[in-house]
Scaffold this motif. Sequence first.
Motif, PDB file in Angstrom:
ATOM      1  N   THR A  44       0.828  -1.201   0.000  1.00  0.00           N
ATOM      2  CA  THR A  44       0.000   0.000   0.000  1.00  0.00           C
ATOM      3  C   THR A  44       0.867   1.258   0.000  1.00  0.00           C
ATOM      4  OG1 THR A  44      -1.801  -1.113   1.172  1.00  0.00           O
ATOM      5  CG2 THR A  44      -1.730   1.298   1.309  1.00  0.00           C
ATOM      6  N   LEU A  45       1.907   1.261   0.820  1.00  0.00           N
ATOM      7  CA  LEU A  45       2.801   2.414   0.874  1.00  0.00           C
ATOM      8  C   LEU A  45       3.564   2.594  -0.434  1.00  0.00           C
ATOM      9  CD1 LEU A  45       4.243   1.983   4.490  1.00  0.00           C
ATOM     10  CD2 LEU A  45       2.639   3.739   3.717  1.00  0.00           C
ATOM     11  N   ALA A  46       4.009   1.495  -0.987  1.00  0.00           N
ATOM     12  CA  ALA A  46       4.750   1.571  -2.252  1.00  0.00           C
ATOM     13  C   ALA A  46       3.882   2.163  -3.364  1.00  0.00           C
ATOM     14  CB  ALA A  46       5.247   0.180  -2.645  1.00  0.00           C
ATOM     15  N   GLU A  47       2.605   1.810  -3.370  1.00  0.00           N
ATOM     16  CA  GLU A  47       1.683   2.359  -4.371  1.00  0.00           C
ATOM     17  C   GLU A  47       1.510   3.868  -4.216  1.00  0.00           C
ATOM     18  OE1 GLU A  47      -1.927   0.200  -3.944  1.00  0.00           O
ATOM     19  OE2 GLU A  47      -1.134  -1.655  -4.814  1.00  0.00           O
ATOM     20  N   LEU A  48       1.726   4.359  -2.999  1.00  0.00           N
ATOM     21  CA  LEU A  48       1.633   5.796  -2.740  1.00  0.00           C
ATOM     22  C   LEU A  48       2.953   6.513  -3.005  1.00  0.00           C
ATOM     23  CD1 LEU A  48      -0.404   5.698   0.611  1.00  0.00           C
ATOM     24  CD2 LEU A  48      -1.251   6.323  -1.660  1.00  0.00           C
ATOM     25  N   GLY A  49       3.952   5.766  -3.423  1.00  0.00           N
ATOM     26  CA  GLY A  49       5.245   6.364  -3.730  1.00  0.00           C
ATOM     27  C   GLY A  49       6.206   6.429  -2.567  1.00  0.00           C
ATOM     28  N   VAL A  50       5.869   5.765  -1.464  1.00  0.00           N
ATOM     29  CA  VAL A  50       6.747   5.745  -0.301  1.00  0.00           C
ATOM     30  C   VAL A  50       7.840   4.697  -0.506  1.00  0.00           C
ATOM     31  CG1 VAL A  50       6.890   5.275   2.183  1.00  0.00           C
ATOM     32  CG2 VAL A  50       4.900   6.486   1.240  1.00  0.00           C
ATOM     33  N   SER A  51       9.063   5.065  -0.191  1.00  0.00           N
ATOM     34  CA  SER A  51      10.171   4.105  -0.207  1.00  0.00           C
ATOM     35  C   SER A  51      10.103   3.314   1.087  1.00  0.00           C
ATOM     36  CB  SER A  51      11.513   4.844  -0.316  1.00  0.00           C
ATOM     37  OG  SER A  51      12.591   3.926  -0.230  1.00  0.00           O
ATOM     38  N   VAL A  52       9.786   2.026   1.005  1.00  0.00           N
ATOM     39  CA  VAL A  52       9.508   1.241   2.206  1.00  0.00           C
ATOM     40  C   VAL A  52      10.273  -0.076   2.187  1.00  0.00           C
ATOM     41  CG1 VAL A  52       7.417   0.289   1.125  1.00  0.00           C
ATOM     42  CG2 VAL A  52       7.680   0.208   3.618  1.00  0.00           C
ATOM     43  N   THR A  53      10.816  -0.427   3.321  1.00  0.00           N
ATOM     44  CA  THR A  53      11.457  -1.721   3.542  1.00  0.00           C
ATOM     45  C   THR A  53      10.693  -2.423   4.652  1.00  0.00           C
ATOM     46  OG1 THR A  53      13.633  -0.864   2.923  1.00  0.00           O
ATOM     47  CG2 THR A  53      13.575  -2.917   4.202  1.00  0.00           C
ATOM     48  N   ALA A  54      10.170  -3.605   4.361  1.00  0.00           N
ATOM     49  CA  ALA A  54       9.382  -4.357   5.337  1.00  0.00           C
ATOM     50  C   ALA A  54      10.276  -5.332   6.086  1.00  0.00           C
ATOM     51  CB  ALA A  54       8.242  -5.096   4.649  1.00  0.00           C
ATOM     52  N   VAL A  55      10.161  -5.348   7.417  1.00  0.00           N
ATOM     53  CA  VAL A  55      10.945  -6.255   8.247  1.00  0.00           C
ATOM     54  C   VAL A  55       9.998  -6.988   9.194  1.00  0.00           C
ATOM     55  CG1 VAL A  55      12.779  -6.484   9.965  1.00  0.00           C
ATOM     56  CG2 VAL A  55      12.971  -4.763   8.156  1.00  0.00           C
ATOM     57  N   HIS A  56       9.935  -8.287   9.054  1.00  0.00           N
ATOM     58  CA  HIS A  56       9.126  -9.103   9.968  1.00  0.00           C
ATOM     59  C   HIS A  56       9.854  -9.165  11.302  1.00  0.00           C
ATOM     60  CE1 HIS A  56       7.749 -13.138  11.561  1.00  0.00           C
ATOM     61  NE2 HIS A  56       6.643 -12.449  11.472  1.00  0.00           N
ATOM     62  N   CYS A  57       9.205  -8.702  12.372  1.00  0.00           N
ATOM     63  CA  CYS A  57       9.901  -8.590  13.658  1.00  0.00           C
ATOM     64  C   CYS A  57       8.916  -8.673  14.808  1.00  0.00           C
ATOM     65  CB  CYS A  57      10.659  -7.260  13.720  1.00  0.00           C
ATOM     66  SG  CYS A  57      11.438  -6.911  15.314  1.00  0.00           S
ATOM     67  N   ASP A  58       9.265  -9.480  15.796  1.00  0.00           N
ATOM     68  CA  ASP A  58       8.536  -9.559  17.058  1.00  0.00           C
ATOM     69  C   ASP A  58       9.287  -8.692  18.058  1.00  0.00           C
ATOM     70  OD1 ASP A  58       7.415 -10.178  19.486  1.00  0.00           O
ATOM     71  OD2 ASP A  58       7.513 -12.351  19.239  1.00  0.00           O
ATOM     72  N   VAL A  59       8.669  -7.605  18.520  1.00  0.00           N
ATOM     73  CA  VAL A  59       9.383  -6.657  19.373  1.00  0.00           C
ATOM     74  C   VAL A  59       9.705  -7.226  20.750  1.00  0.00           C
ATOM     75  CG1 VAL A  59       8.499  -4.626  18.175  1.00  0.00           C
ATOM     76  CG2 VAL A  59       7.236  -5.554  20.150  1.00  0.00           C
ATOM     77  N   THR A  60       9.112  -8.358  21.113  1.00  0.00           N
ATOM     78  CA  THR A  60       9.458  -8.974  22.399  1.00  0.00           C
ATOM     79  C   THR A  60      10.764  -9.755  22.323  1.00  0.00           C
ATOM     80  OG1 THR A  60       8.256 -11.063  22.030  1.00  0.00           O
ATOM     81  CG2 THR A  60       7.000  -9.217  22.912  1.00  0.00           C
ATOM     82  N   ASP A  61      11.311  -9.896  21.128  1.00  0.00           N
ATOM     83  CA  ASP A  61      12.552 -10.642  20.885  1.00  0.00           C
ATOM     84  C   ASP A  61      13.686  -9.630  20.679  1.00  0.00           C
ATOM     85  OD1 ASP A  61      14.669 -12.115  19.877  1.00  0.00           O
ATOM     86  OD2 ASP A  61      13.461 -13.245  18.442  1.00  0.00           O
ATOM     87  N   ARG A  62      14.540  -9.439  21.697  1.00  0.00           N
ATOM     88  CA  ARG A  62      15.589  -8.410  21.611  1.00  0.00           C
ATOM     89  C   ARG A  62      16.523  -8.616  20.409  1.00  0.00           C
ATOM     90  NH1 ARG A  62      18.369  -4.620  25.117  1.00  0.00           N
ATOM     91  NH2 ARG A  62      16.456  -4.610  26.348  1.00  0.00           N
ATOM     92  N   PRO A  63      17.010  -9.836  20.122  1.00  0.00           N
ATOM     93  CA  PRO A  63      17.841  -9.998  18.932  1.00  0.00           C
ATOM     94  C   PRO A  63      17.121  -9.612  17.641  1.00  0.00           C
ATOM     95  CG  PRO A  63      18.132 -11.866  20.389  1.00  0.00           C
ATOM     96  CD  PRO A  63      16.996 -11.075  20.940  1.00  0.00           C
ATOM     97  N   ALA A  64      15.817  -9.891  17.559  1.00  0.00           N
ATOM     98  CA  ALA A  64      15.060  -9.514  16.362  1.00  0.00           C
ATOM     99  C   ALA A  64      14.968  -7.992  16.244  1.00  0.00           C
ATOM    100  CB  ALA A  64      13.665 -10.129  16.414  1.00  0.00           C
ATOM    101  N   VAL A  65      14.821  -7.312  17.367  1.00  0.00           N
ATOM    102  CA  VAL A  65      14.778  -5.849  17.354  1.00  0.00           C
ATOM    103  C   VAL A  65      16.138  -5.287  16.943  1.00  0.00           C
ATOM    104  CG1 VAL A  65      14.462  -3.783  18.775  1.00  0.00           C
ATOM    105  CG2 VAL A  65      12.917  -5.734  19.049  1.00  0.00           C
TER     106      VAL A  65
END
Length: 279
Positions: A44-65
Amino acid sequence: MNSVSVITGGAGGMGLATAKIVGKERPIVLCDVRRDRLDTAAATLAELGVSVTAVHCDVTDRPAVTALFDTASALGSIASVIHTAGVSPSMGTADYVMRTNAIGTLNVNEVFFDVAGEGAAIVNVASMAAYLLPDEFVPAKGFPQALVDADAFLADMLAACAIAPEEARSGLAYAISKNFVRWYSAAQSERFNGRGLRIVSMSPGSTDTEMGRLEEQAGAGALVTDAAVPRWGTAEEMAELLAFCASARAGYLTGTDILNDGGVVASMRERARLAAETN
């Protein structure tokens, strides 16, 4: 070097609405624990012209953050973080709610503190619920433990929730966890300022998002009716405030919480005052 903004909970209504605003100024690193919805939000953001990088992340996991911020840092200097990731009482157990809202906030903010450069800002989403819980139910003396021993902190917070019946513990965990978000965002402001960083929290009222509507029958609907502005807030209204708080235009703003609740808390307090005068 380019600057980037990180938005957690980016697949949610408030996170995506904020990304649409901030994405007009700089690239966005969008993070969410729900991979399919994250991909949809990024498209959706890309269609609006936003430069976006998606990162799958669970914020409860410190190494993932940490990995999330490594990705962001590789794209540019971190200008801001808008931390909207969180869950409501209807979404899980007290442990799940406390872990996501409190430990997740701790992880995102502490990694931000370690890697962000001077001038960067982080905005945390707290909640109106933090203002509605009586002080005697807020285990504030245990909040600093989070910075020393996160596991012990979590255990202490869950013990504080155990005073409530089982069916009410998720709600209590939510209110306590959002009190923690407010406390952290104020208590750590001097430490953050020592590295040239700003930290702010924003407490939304009942907001017309999928998560917000989950709580409609659990009391949020009644609060809307009794508000000074008797309607649900919109994700876009919350996003405008979040984006402003994270921007250079709010360069003097730190160590505080902004209550954006349509006057619910103010109305409740005034009604309570008037009721006390008549008794």
